[in-house]
Design a protein around this motif. Structure first.
Motif, mmCIF file in Angstrom:
data_model
loop_
_atom_site.group_PDB
_atom_site.id
_atom_site.type_symbol
_atom_site.label_atom_id
_atom_site.label_comp_id
_atom_site.label_asym_id
_atom_site.label_seq_id
_atom_site.Cartn_x
_atom_site.Cartn_y
_atom_site.Cartn_z
ATOM 1 N N LEU A 158 0.824 -1.204 0.000
ATOM 2 C CA LEU A 158 0.000 0.000 0.000
ATOM 3 C C LEU A 158 0.861 1.259 0.000
ATOM 4 C CD1 LEU A 158 -2.827 -1.000 2.521
ATOM 5 C CD2 LEU A 158 -3.064 -0.648 0.063
ATOM 6 N N ILE A 159 1.946 1.228 0.780
ATOM 7 C CA ILE A 159 2.853 2.380 0.836
ATOM 8 C C ILE A 159 3.503 2.605 -0.519
ATOM 9 C CG2 ILE A 159 5.023 3.237 1.821
ATOM 10 C CD1 ILE A 159 4.202 1.890 4.454
ATOM 11 N N ALA B 63 2.309 1.637 -3.405
ATOM 12 C CA ALA B 63 1.271 2.106 -4.330
ATOM 13 C C ALA B 63 0.977 3.586 -4.099
ATOM 14 C CB ALA B 63 -0.001 1.278 -4.154
ATOM 15 N N LYS B 64 0.950 3.983 -2.824
ATOM 16 C CA LYS B 64 0.692 5.391 -2.489
ATOM 17 C C LYS B 64 1.812 6.275 -3.022
ATOM 18 C CE LYS B 64 0.174 8.416 1.560
ATOM 19 N NZ LYS B 64 1.479 9.089 1.509
ATOM 20 N N ASN B 65 3.068 5.848 -2.806
ATOM 21 C CA ASN B 65 4.208 6.628 -3.298
ATOM 22 C C ASN B 65 4.207 6.723 -4.818
ATOM 23 O OD1 ASN B 65 5.110 7.017 -0.683
ATOM 24 N ND2 ASN B 65 6.525 5.299 -0.731
ATOM 25 N N ALA C 157 1.536 6.513 -6.722
ATOM 26 C CA ALA C 157 0.437 7.394 -7.117
ATOM 27 C C ALA C 157 0.811 8.856 -6.918
ATOM 28 C CB ALA C 157 -0.816 7.051 -6.308
ATOM 29 N N GLU C 158 1.492 9.142 -5.809
ATOM 30 C CA GLU C 158 1.906 10.519 -5.534
ATOM 31 C C GLU C 158 2.921 10.992 -6.564
ATOM 32 O OE1 GLU C 158 3.282 10.443 -1.529
ATOM 33 O OE2 GLU C 158 1.274 10.682 -0.665
ATOM 34 N N ASN D 225 1.055 11.567 -9.741
ATOM 35 C CA ASN D 225 0.277 12.802 -9.630
ATOM 36 C C ASN D 225 1.173 14.025 -9.740
ATOM 37 O OD1 ASN D 225 -2.398 13.919 -9.131
ATOM 38 N ND2 ASN D 225 -1.534 14.708 -7.242
#
Length: 328
Positions: free
Chosen positions: A137-138, A140-142, A144-145, A148
């Motif tokens: 999840l981390i 994936a979050k990184n 995505a960030e 973005n």
């Protein structure tokens, strides 16, 4: 009396058997050591998790599970805590009998008999899968960030690239308007200018999006003329409204002639609202207005409104779009 003693003894034996079964069938690993840390007992869950059988583990120090990936300071804190008679809780990265690494969430507590420290009991749960999910999840979050961020930078750069020629078009249009006297040509130039204005608003919307995502959007304090602002919006979108057989009108209101504010942001919002109203109105009119809600010598609170005879917003969508509540 002897009968009572036998009943109590049987009750105690029943409790011991019940406790023993609970420990043996527990899904979490349970380890009991003596006061020096030598393993005296492990339950089947310990064997299932670590790969060490009861025979292999008994008589050994729990450091047979050390992986070298847990800081030594963690073990120092662990032993200091339990020797002080307290429970230590934390996470350790251990190594199984086959060399595979795994994570456990563990609680270790001291056991006393007649106020004398006799044993330690450790209860641990394999959290390797949970750790993997969190790490995924981390990542994936990184990702995505980062994606973005790249998108924001692209939008920002693209908007600036488009704005440069757009400013040239607007500047040349103004020069031609000053030089040309033919009414038909002037009307066409005016249409070009209004179209350029709309495109510039769209570009500003994109720039604002990138600024909002970067947390850098600021409001300006410029000359703000509410009535002229409404007239500009009407002029810019009147052709679109007429093409759909709609009347785009301004409702007169008592508003200050000059204020300090951010006319660009207000115009952007009104153009979006009126543009949507034109899109979803089949017949009738669209009305834009401004009214003064509060006014002091230093400031004024204005309400800009867009009203139309279109289908409107479904009641169940209103709560999703507009949230009301109290401040403070």
């Amino acid at each position: 009396f002897p009968s009572h003693d036998i009943c109590q003894k049987k009750a105690d034996e029943h409790q011991i058997r019940l406790l023993s079964r609970s420990v043996e069938q527990s899904p979490v690993a349970i380890v009991i050591t003596d006061w020096s840390g030598i393993i005296e007992y492990v339950n089947p869950a310990f064997t299932s998790i670590t790969g060490y059988t009861s025979i292999q583990a008994k008589g050994k120090n729990p450091n047979i599970l050390k992986s070298g990936h847990t800081p030594e300071s963690t073990y120092i804190e662990l032993w200091e805590t339990i020797y002080q008679g307290k429970t230590w809780m934390g996470e350790l990265r251990n190594k199984k009998a086959n060399g595979e690494y795994y994570w456990v969430s563990i609680a270790i507590s001291p056991i006393y008999k007649n106020k004398e420290l006799t044993n330690f009991v450790a209860v641990s749960e394999d959290i390797t899968e949970k750790k993997r999910i969190v790490e995924d999840l981390i990542r994936a979050k990184n990702k995505a960030e980062e994606s973005n961020k790249l998108k924001t930078e692209f939008l920002h750069n693209m908007s600036h690239e488009i704005r440069t020629p757009m400013n040239s078009i607007m500047g040349l249009t103004e020069l031609l308007q000053e030089e040309i006297t033919d009414k038909d040509a002037l009307d066409k130039l005016q249409s070009i200018r209004y179209s350029a204005d709309i495109l510039l608003v769209i570009i500003n919307d994109i720039l604002d999006l990138s600024k909002i995502e970067a947390g850098k959007l600021t409001l300006e304090e410029l000359d703000l003329r509410p009535q002229k602002l409404l007239e500009d919006v009407q002029t810019m979108l009147n052709d679109r409204a007429q093409a759909r057989g709609l009347s785009l009108r301004i409702a007169a209101g008592e508003v200050p002639e000059h204020l300090l504010g951010d006319p660009t942001r207000i115009k952007q919002a009104l153009l979006n609202y009126v543009g949507n109203a034109i899109k979803f109105t089949d017949r009738g009119f669209i009305e834009i207005s401004c009214q003064t809600l509060e006014q002091t010598p230093e400031a004024a609170l204005l309400r800009f409104s867009v009203r139309d005879t279109g289908v409107g917003i479904a009641p169940d969508e209103l709560q999703r779009l507009f949230v009301t509540g109290k401040i403070g």
